[in-house]
Design a protein around this motif. Structure first.
Motif, PDB file in Angstrom:
ATOM      1  N   CYS A 136      -6.711  -4.893   8.019  1.00  0.00           N
ATOM      2  CA  CYS A 136      -5.932  -6.096   8.289  1.00  0.00           C
ATOM      3  C   CYS A 136      -6.911  -7.238   8.575  1.00  0.00           C
ATOM      4  N   GLU A 137      -6.842  -8.296   7.767  1.00  0.00           N
ATOM      5  CA  GLU A 137      -7.690  -9.467   8.022  1.00  0.00           C
ATOM      6  C   GLU A 137      -7.098 -10.681   7.321  1.00  0.00           C
ATOM      7  N   ASN A 138      -7.284 -11.834   7.946  1.00  0.00           N
ATOM      8  CA  ASN A 138      -6.854 -13.114   7.351  1.00  0.00           C
ATOM      9  C   ASN A 138      -5.389 -13.101   6.917  1.00  0.00           C
ATOM     10  N   GLY A 139      -4.555 -12.458   7.717  1.00  0.00           N
ATOM     11  CA  GLY A 139      -3.111 -12.469   7.447  1.00  0.00           C
ATOM     12  C   GLY A 139      -2.688 -11.582   6.291  1.00  0.00           C
ATOM     13  N   GLY A 140      -3.561 -10.692   5.858  1.00  0.00           N
ATOM     14  CA  GLY A 140      -3.205  -9.785   4.763  1.00  0.00           C
ATOM     15  C   GLY A 140      -3.806  -8.415   4.969  1.00  0.00           C
ATOM     16  N   VAL A 141      -3.606  -7.558   3.975  1.00  0.00           N
ATOM     17  CA  VAL A 141      -4.118  -6.193   4.038  1.00  0.00           C
ATOM     18  C   VAL A 141      -4.942  -5.921   2.795  1.00  0.00           C
ATOM     19  N   THR A 142      -6.140  -5.364   2.988  1.00  0.00           N
ATOM     20  CA  THR A 142      -6.987  -5.010   1.850  1.00  0.00           C
ATOM     21  C   THR A 142      -7.315  -3.525   1.908  1.00  0.00           C
ATOM     22  N   MET A 143      -7.633  -2.952   0.780  1.00  0.00           N
ATOM     23  CA  MET A 143      -7.946  -1.536   0.643  1.00  0.00           C
ATOM     24  C   MET A 143      -9.430  -1.372   0.364  1.00  0.00           C
ATOM     25  N   SER A 144     -10.011  -0.264   0.857  1.00  0.00           N
ATOM     26  CA  SER A 144     -11.367   0.060   0.452  1.00  0.00           C
ATOM     27  C   SER A 144     -11.521   1.570   0.354  1.00  0.00           C
ATOM     28  N   PHE A 189       0.846  -1.202   0.000  1.00  0.00           N
ATOM     29  CA  PHE A 189       0.000   0.000   0.000  1.00  0.00           C
ATOM     30  C   PHE A 189       0.874   1.241   0.000  1.00  0.00           C
ATOM     31  N   GLU A 190       0.247   2.357  -0.350  1.00  0.00           N
ATOM     32  CA  GLU A 190       0.919   3.651  -0.333  1.00  0.00           C
ATOM     33  C   GLU A 190       0.044   4.657   0.408  1.00  0.00           C
ATOM     34  N   ILE A 191       0.696   5.606   1.060  1.00  0.00           N
ATOM     35  CA  ILE A 191       0.000   6.757   1.641  1.00  0.00           C
ATOM     36  C   ILE A 191       0.707   8.015   1.140  1.00  0.00           C
ATOM     37  N   ASN A 192      -0.067   8.904   0.553  1.00  0.00           N
ATOM     38  CA  ASN A 192       0.505  10.110  -0.041  1.00  0.00           C
ATOM     39  C   ASN A 192       0.489  11.280   0.935  1.00  0.00           C
ATOM     40  N   LYS A 193       1.243  12.301   0.588  1.00  0.00           N
ATOM     41  CA  LYS A 193       1.300  13.505   1.410  1.00  0.00           C
ATOM     42  C   LYS A 193      -0.101  14.071   1.614  1.00  0.00           C
ATOM     43  N   GLY A 194      -0.413  14.422   2.854  1.00  0.00           N
ATOM     44  CA  GLY A 194      -1.681  15.072   3.155  1.00  0.00           C
ATOM     45  C   GLY A 194      -2.885  14.151   3.244  1.00  0.00           C
ATOM     46  N   GLU A 195      -2.698  12.839   3.048  1.00  0.00           N
ATOM     47  CA  GLU A 195      -3.829  11.907   3.119  1.00  0.00           C
ATOM     48  C   GLU A 195      -4.236  11.624   4.559  1.00  0.00           C
ATOM     49  N   PHE A 196      -5.509  11.257   4.736  1.00  0.00           N
ATOM     50  CA  PHE A 196      -5.995  10.715   6.008  1.00  0.00           C
ATOM     51  C   PHE A 196      -6.431   9.282   5.717  1.00  0.00           C
ATOM     52  N   VAL A 197      -5.857   8.324   6.433  1.00  0.00           N
ATOM     53  CA  VAL A 197      -6.136   6.911   6.181  1.00  0.00           C
ATOM     54  C   VAL A 197      -6.428   6.217   7.506  1.00  0.00           C
ATOM     55  N   TYR A 198      -7.510   5.444   7.540  1.00  0.00           N
ATOM     56  CA  TYR A 198      -7.820   4.611   8.699  1.00  0.00           C
ATOM     57  C   TYR A 198      -7.179   3.233   8.521  1.00  0.00           C
ATOM     58  N   LEU A 199      -6.728   2.655   9.635  1.00  0.00           N
ATOM     59  CA  LEU A 199      -6.279   1.266   9.667  1.00  0.00           C
ATOM     60  C   LEU A 199      -7.199   0.526  10.615  1.00  0.00           C
ATOM     61  N   ILE A 200      -7.925  -0.465  10.075  1.00  0.00           N
ATOM     62  CA  ILE A 200      -8.892  -1.192  10.903  1.00  0.00           C
ATOM     63  C   ILE A 200      -8.577  -2.691  10.877  1.00  0.00           C
ATOM     64  N   LEU A 245     -15.559   6.158  10.910  1.00  0.00           N
ATOM     65  CA  LEU A 245     -15.489   5.894   9.470  1.00  0.00           C
ATOM     66  C   LEU A 245     -16.725   6.418   8.752  1.00  0.00           C
ATOM     67  N   LYS A 246     -17.878   6.353   9.446  1.00  0.00           N
ATOM     68  CA  LYS A 246     -19.115   6.847   8.836  1.00  0.00           C
ATOM     69  C   LYS A 246     -19.171   8.368   8.867  1.00  0.00           C
ATOM     70  N   ARG A 247     -18.778   8.942  10.010  1.00  0.00           N
ATOM     71  CA  ARG A 247     -18.969  10.386  10.180  1.00  0.00           C
ATOM     72  C   ARG A 247     -17.831  11.210   9.584  1.00  0.00           C
ATOM     73  N   PHE A 248     -16.646  10.613   9.513  1.00  0.00           N
ATOM     74  CA  PHE A 248     -15.486  11.318   8.959  1.00  0.00           C
ATOM     75  C   PHE A 248     -14.864  10.426   7.877  1.00  0.00           C
ATOM     76  N   PRO A 249     -15.519  10.274   6.733  1.00  0.00           N
ATOM     77  CA  PRO A 249     -15.056   9.294   5.736  1.00  0.00           C
ATOM     78  C   PRO A 249     -13.644   9.584   5.238  1.00  0.00           C
ATOM     79  N   ALA A 250     -12.886   8.517   5.042  1.00  0.00           N
ATOM     80  CA  ALA A 250     -11.528   8.607   4.491  1.00  0.00           C
ATOM     81  C   ALA A 250     -11.169   7.209   3.976  1.00  0.00           C
ATOM     82  N   ARG A 251     -10.024   7.109   3.331  1.00  0.00           N
ATOM     83  CA  ARG A 251      -9.598   5.813   2.812  1.00  0.00           C
ATOM     84  C   ARG A 251      -9.350   4.836   3.962  1.00  0.00           C
TER      85      ARG A 251
END
Length: 226
Positions: free
Chosen positions: A218-226, A30-41, A208-214
C-alpha cells in the motif's frame, strides 16, 4: 454465494477502500489463491488496516467489487457477515482474549457462538488447534499466566477453530520481541504448509528476506504487487 475450488479466495476489482468518509486506497485490484502466503506492507497510515477490515466486512466496500471466501462484499447482507467470518480467521496485534476465562473457555466461547453444541466435539477441536500452535497443555491456564508469545498462539488457535480458508493477520508480531516473533512466524508457516492461505500485514521487512513470499504494498493511495 458460491465457492469454486479453483477460484481465488480473495479477488478485488476496481475497489476503493474508505476509512469512514475518507478514501484511503483507490482502484485496488488483486487476487489471493488457495494455499498462498502473501505479505501486506506499507507505512503507517497507508491503508493496510483499512484494507484488511474491508476484507472481513468491518468496513463497507463502497465502490468496485470484492469476493472473499465466496461472499461478494459489495452485495453482502449484515446477516451474512458472521458466516463470512467463519470462513476466514482473523489474528489481531492486540490479543483480545477474555481475561476472566481459561484458554479452553476462550476457545469454547467462540465455537458455541458459531453454532457448535456437542461438548465432546468442542473439546476435541480445541485440543487439535492448541496442538497445531504448540500449546497442547495450555487448556486450563488463564491469559495472565501466559507470555505474550503464548497469548498470540492462542489467538492463532482461535482463528483456526472453524478451519478457515484463509488467515488474515494484522501485524501479528508487532507487540512481540524478535525471537518470539520468529516463533510466531514459524507457526504461520506451518499452518500455511498444511494448506491454509495467509495474508499478513507486517512492518518486519526481515521476514520478507528470510521467508520470501508474494508482496502487496500500500503506497500513494494505491496497491502495487511485487
Amino acid at each position: 454465494m458460491t465457492t469454486d475450488s479453483t477460484e481465488p479466495i480473495i479477488r478485488l476489482e476496481r475497489a476503493d477502500i474508505y476509512q469512514g468518509e475518507r478514501p484511503v486506497l483507490n482502484d485496488v485490484h488483486f487476487e489471493i489463491n488457495k494455499g498462498e502466503f502473501v505479505y501486506l506492507i506499507g507505512r503507517t497510515g497507508s491503508g493496510k488496516s483499512s484494507l484488511l477490515k474491508t476484507l472481513y466486512a468491518d468496513l463497507w466496500l463502497h465502490t468496485g467489487s470484492a469476493k472473499v471466501a465466496g461472499y461478494e462484499l459489495h452485495n453482502i447482507k449484515r446477516a451474512d457477515i458472521p458466516f463470512l467470518r467463519r470462513r476466514i480467521g482473523i489474528v489481531f496485534q492486540d490479543f483480545q482474549l477474555l481475561s476472566d476465562r481459561s484458554v479452553e473457555d476462550n476457545l469454547a466461547f467462540v465455537l458455541r457462538a458459531t453454532g457448535w453444541e456437542d461438548k465432546g466435539k468442542i473439546s476435541k477441536r480445541i485440543a487439535e488447534v492448541l496442538m497445531q500452535v504448540g500449546l497442547g497443555t495450555a487448556q486450563k491456564r488463564m491469559p495472565h499466566q501466559l507470555s505474550g508469545g503464548e497469548q498470540q498462539r492462542v489467538v492463532i488457535a482461535r482463528a483456526m477453530l472453524n478451519e478457515p480458508q484463509i488467515l488474515i493477520a494484522d501485524e501479528p508480531t508487532g507487540n512481540l520481541d524478535p525471537e518470539v516473533g520468529d516463533q510466531i512466524m514459524a507457526v504461520f508457516r506451518t499452518i500455511n504448509n498444511a494448506g491454509t492461505a495467509i495474508l499478513m500485514a507486517t512492518h518486519n521487512h526481515d521476514f520478507l528476506k528470510r521467508f520470501p513470499a508474494r508482496v502487496i504494498k500500500c503506497e500513494n493511495g494505491g496497491v502495487t504487487m511485487s
